[in-house]
Design a protein around this motif. Structure first.
Motif, PDB file in Angstrom:
ATOM      1  N   PRO A  18       3.836  74.397 -70.699  1.00 57.92           N
ATOM      2  CA  PRO A  18       2.864  73.926 -69.706  1.00 57.92           C
ATOM      3  C   PRO A  18       1.673  73.252 -70.385  1.00 57.92           C
ATOM      4  CG  PRO A  18       3.460  76.227 -69.320  1.00 57.92           C
ATOM      5  CD  PRO A  18       4.091  75.825 -70.620  1.00 57.92           C
ATOM      6  N   ALA A  19       1.016  72.386 -69.668  1.00 59.84           N
ATOM      7  CA  ALA A  19      -0.089  71.595 -70.226  1.00 59.84           C
ATOM      8  C   ALA A  19      -1.197  72.472 -70.793  1.00 59.84           C
ATOM      9  CB  ALA A  19      -0.652  70.661 -69.162  1.00 59.84           C
ATOM     10  N   THR A  20      -1.468  73.626 -70.183  1.00 51.91           N
ATOM     11  CA  THR A  20      -2.537  74.487 -70.681  1.00 51.91           C
ATOM     12  C   THR A  20      -2.190  75.069 -72.040  1.00 51.91           C
ATOM     13  OG1 THR A  20      -1.600  76.343 -69.458  1.00 51.91           O
ATOM     14  CG2 THR A  20      -3.388  75.119 -68.404  1.00 51.91           C
ATOM     15  N   GLU A  21      -0.909  75.339 -72.289  1.00 57.52           N
ATOM     16  CA  GLU A  21      -0.497  75.880 -73.573  1.00 57.52           C
ATOM     17  C   GLU A  21      -0.187  74.777 -74.574  1.00 57.52           C
ATOM     18  OE1 GLU A  21       2.685  78.657 -73.079  1.00 57.52           O
ATOM     19  OE2 GLU A  21       1.690  79.647 -71.428  1.00 57.52           O
ATOM     20  N   ALA A  22       0.122  73.590 -74.102  1.00 58.84           N
ATOM     21  CA  ALA A  22       0.519  72.494 -74.984  1.00 58.84           C
ATOM     22  C   ALA A  22      -0.584  72.120 -75.956  1.00 58.84           C
ATOM     23  CB  ALA A  22       0.936  71.278 -74.165  1.00 58.84           C
ATOM     24  N   ARG A  23      -1.832  72.271 -75.564  1.00 62.67           N
ATOM     25  CA  ARG A  23      -2.921  71.900 -76.468  1.00 62.67           C
ATOM     26  C   ARG A  23      -3.063  72.882 -77.621  1.00 62.67           C
ATOM     27  NH1 ARG A  23      -8.546  73.667 -73.928  1.00 62.67           N
ATOM     28  NH2 ARG A  23      -8.972  73.547 -76.101  1.00 62.67           N
ATOM     29  N   HIS A  24      -2.390  74.030 -77.541  1.00 60.33           N
ATOM     30  CA  HIS A  24      -2.418  74.998 -78.630  1.00 60.33           C
ATOM     31  C   HIS A  24      -1.295  74.750 -79.630  1.00 60.33           C
ATOM     32  CE1 HIS A  24      -4.849  78.061 -76.051  1.00 60.33           C
ATOM     33  NE2 HIS A  24      -5.347  76.848 -76.033  1.00 60.33           N
ATOM     34  N   ASN A  25      -0.420  73.785 -79.338  1.00 62.81           N
ATOM     35  CA  ASN A  25       0.627  73.351 -80.259  1.00 62.81           C
ATOM     36  C   ASN A  25       0.128  72.110 -80.980  1.00 62.81           C
ATOM     37  OD1 ASN A  25       2.812  75.208 -79.739  1.00 62.81           O
ATOM     38  ND2 ASN A  25       2.948  74.260 -77.726  1.00 62.81           N
ATOM     39  N   ILE A  26      -0.009  72.216 -82.290  1.00 66.92           N
ATOM     40  CA  ILE A  26      -0.523  71.108 -83.082  1.00 66.92           C
ATOM     41  C   ILE A  26       0.587  70.633 -84.004  1.00 66.92           C
ATOM     42  CG2 ILE A  26      -2.252  70.424 -84.772  1.00 66.92           C
ATOM     43  CD1 ILE A  26      -4.020  72.659 -83.518  1.00 66.92           C
ATOM     44  N   TYR A  27       0.916  69.360 -83.897  1.00 65.65           N
ATOM     45  CA  TYR A  27       1.991  68.778 -84.691  1.00 65.65           C
ATOM     46  C   TYR A  27       1.379  68.096 -85.908  1.00 65.65           C
ATOM     47  CZ  TYR A  27       4.803  69.986 -80.711  1.00 65.65           C
ATOM     48  OH  TYR A  27       5.436  70.700 -79.723  1.00 65.65           O
ATOM     49  N   ILE A  28       1.703  68.618 -87.074  1.00 67.17           N
ATOM     50  CA  ILE A  28       1.127  68.145 -88.325  1.00 67.17           C
ATOM     51  C   ILE A  28       1.985  67.000 -88.860  1.00 67.17           C
ATOM     52  CG2 ILE A  28       0.475  68.796 -90.664  1.00 67.17           C
ATOM     53  CD1 ILE A  28      -1.080  70.247 -88.391  1.00 67.17           C
ATOM     54  N   LYS A  50      -6.661  82.077 -78.446  1.00 67.96           N
ATOM     55  CA  LYS A  50      -6.488  83.308 -79.205  1.00 67.96           C
ATOM     56  C   LYS A  50      -5.476  83.079 -80.324  1.00 67.96           C
ATOM     57  CE  LYS A  50      -7.963  86.562 -75.785  1.00 67.96           C
ATOM     58  NZ  LYS A  50      -9.344  86.305 -75.926  1.00 67.96           N
ATOM     59  N   GLU A  51      -4.652  82.030 -80.155  1.00 67.99           N
ATOM     60  CA  GLU A  51      -3.682  81.663 -81.173  1.00 67.99           C
ATOM     61  C   GLU A  51      -3.330  80.186 -81.036  1.00 67.99           C
ATOM     62  OE1 GLU A  51      -0.359  84.228 -80.442  1.00 67.99           O
ATOM     63  OE2 GLU A  51       0.342  83.055 -78.762  1.00 67.99           O
ATOM     64  N   ASN A 109      19.580  66.290 -90.244  1.00 70.38           N
ATOM     65  CA  ASN A 109      18.808  67.523 -90.127  1.00 70.38           C
ATOM     66  C   ASN A 109      17.567  67.445 -91.006  1.00 70.38           C
ATOM     67  OD1 ASN A 109      20.686  68.744 -88.406  1.00 70.38           O
ATOM     68  ND2 ASN A 109      21.910  69.446 -90.134  1.00 70.38           N
ATOM     69  N   ASN A 110      16.515  68.146 -90.573  1.00 71.30           N
ATOM     70  CA  ASN A 110      15.278  68.188 -91.339  1.00 71.30           C
ATOM     71  C   ASN A 110      14.707  69.604 -91.256  1.00 71.30           C
ATOM     72  OD1 ASN A 110      13.130  67.333 -92.885  1.00 71.30           O
ATOM     73  ND2 ASN A 110      12.619  65.616 -91.548  1.00 71.30           N
ATOM     74  N   SER A 111      14.159  70.096 -92.347  1.00 74.10           N
ATOM     75  CA  SER A 111      13.539  71.421 -92.373  1.00 74.10           C
ATOM     76  C   SER A 111      12.204  71.381 -91.650  1.00 74.10           C
ATOM     77  CB  SER A 111      13.307  71.868 -93.817  1.00 74.10           C
ATOM     78  OG  SER A 111      14.534  71.938 -94.492  1.00 74.10           O
ATOM     79  N   ALA A 112      11.900  72.495 -90.978  1.00 77.53           N
ATOM     80  CA  ALA A 112      10.643  72.566 -90.235  1.00 77.53           C
ATOM     81  C   ALA A 112      10.015  73.943 -90.401  1.00 77.53           C
ATOM     82  CB  ALA A 112      10.883  72.282 -88.758  1.00 77.53           C
ATOM     83  N   LEU A 113       8.689  73.984 -90.315  1.00 78.07           N
ATOM     84  CA  LEU A 113       7.923  75.231 -90.303  1.00 78.07           C
ATOM     85  C   LEU A 113       7.138  75.307 -89.010  1.00 78.07           C
ATOM     86  CD1 LEU A 113       6.224  75.748 -93.796  1.00 78.07           C
ATOM     87  CD2 LEU A 113       8.201  76.902 -92.862  1.00 78.07           C
ATOM     88  N   HIS A 114       7.058  76.517 -88.482  1.00 74.36           N
ATOM     89  CA  HIS A 114       6.269  76.793 -87.279  1.00 74.36           C
ATOM     90  C   HIS A 114       5.328  77.930 -87.671  1.00 74.36           C
ATOM     91  CE1 HIS A 114       9.339  74.392 -85.319  1.00 74.36           C
ATOM     92  NE2 HIS A 114      10.205  75.132 -85.986  1.00 74.36           N
ATOM     93  N   ILE A 115       4.050  77.626 -87.751  1.00 72.52           N
ATOM     94  CA  ILE A 115       3.065  78.592 -88.234  1.00 72.52           C
ATOM     95  C   ILE A 115       2.187  79.033 -87.076  1.00 72.52           C
ATOM     96  CG2 ILE A 115       1.235  79.022 -89.910  1.00 72.52           C
ATOM     97  CD1 ILE A 115       2.334  76.536 -91.460  1.00 72.52           C
ATOM     98  N   ARG A 116       2.244  80.319 -86.773  1.00 76.69           N
ATOM     99  CA  ARG A 116       1.395  80.895 -85.717  1.00 76.69           C
ATOM    100  C   ARG A 116       0.146  81.436 -86.398  1.00 76.69           C
ATOM    101  NH1 ARG A 116       1.662  86.537 -83.897  1.00 76.69           N
ATOM    102  NH2 ARG A 116       0.193  86.707 -82.204  1.00 76.69           N
TER     103      ARG A 116
END
Length: 153
Positions: A18-28, A50-51, A109-116
């Motif tokens: 959802p749009a409210t949570e999407a801004r907490h996902n940052i694509y580096i 909070k995260e 394929n490409n390796s990815a990291l997801h950092i919380r």
């Protein structure tokens, strides 16, 4: 690599949030200024979030790790982090350089990291307000059954 095609790399898939949570996902990416990414993360963590989640892949993995570690280091223990790895399937378009060939696609394929990165602070806990306490009245001499809360020993 074939010289018969021009490779067009398509954007990787993004989370459907959802749009409210999407801004907490940052694509580096390696193209975005590091200081700008750092500032954006700090502003989110210092205001409403909070995260946050940092998503990076390929060449940008090192930048994502550096960003996460800088945020945690500068927070003096107030932030924690958790890292997950994954493999992202990418689809490239191969545009022919001559009119005799058709558009084709290449999967890779490409390796990815997801950092919380999360706020460890206990000060973010919402404590409900208590009802106003009644002030006890001084004990007066009263007979039995008229109940004073204070008893003399």
């Amino acid at each position: 690599k074939s010289k018969r095609h021009r490779v067009v790399r398509k954007q990787p898939p993004r989370n459907n949030t959802p749009a409210t949570e999407a801004r907490h996902n940052i694509y580096i990416t390696s193209k975005t200024d590091f200081k700008a990414q750092l500032k954006r993360c700090q502003e989110l963590l210092n205001t409403s979030a909070k995260e946050i989640y940092l998503h990076c892949m390929g060449f940008a993995v090192g930048r994502g790790l550096n960003l996460a570690l800088r945020l945690v280091q500068e927070a003096d223990g107030a932030l924690g982090y958790a890292i997950n790895t994954s493999t992202i399937r990418l689809l490239d378009e191969l545009h022919p350089l001559s009119n005799s060939e058709d558009l084709s696609f290449r999967k890779r394929n490409n390796s990815a990291l997801h950092i919380r990165i999360f706020n460890r602070s206990l000060f973010n806990v919402v404590v409900p307000s208590l009802p106003a306490a009644k002030t006890p009245t001084p004990a007066t001499r009263s007979g039995p059954g008229q109940g004073s809360h204070f008893r003399r020993g």
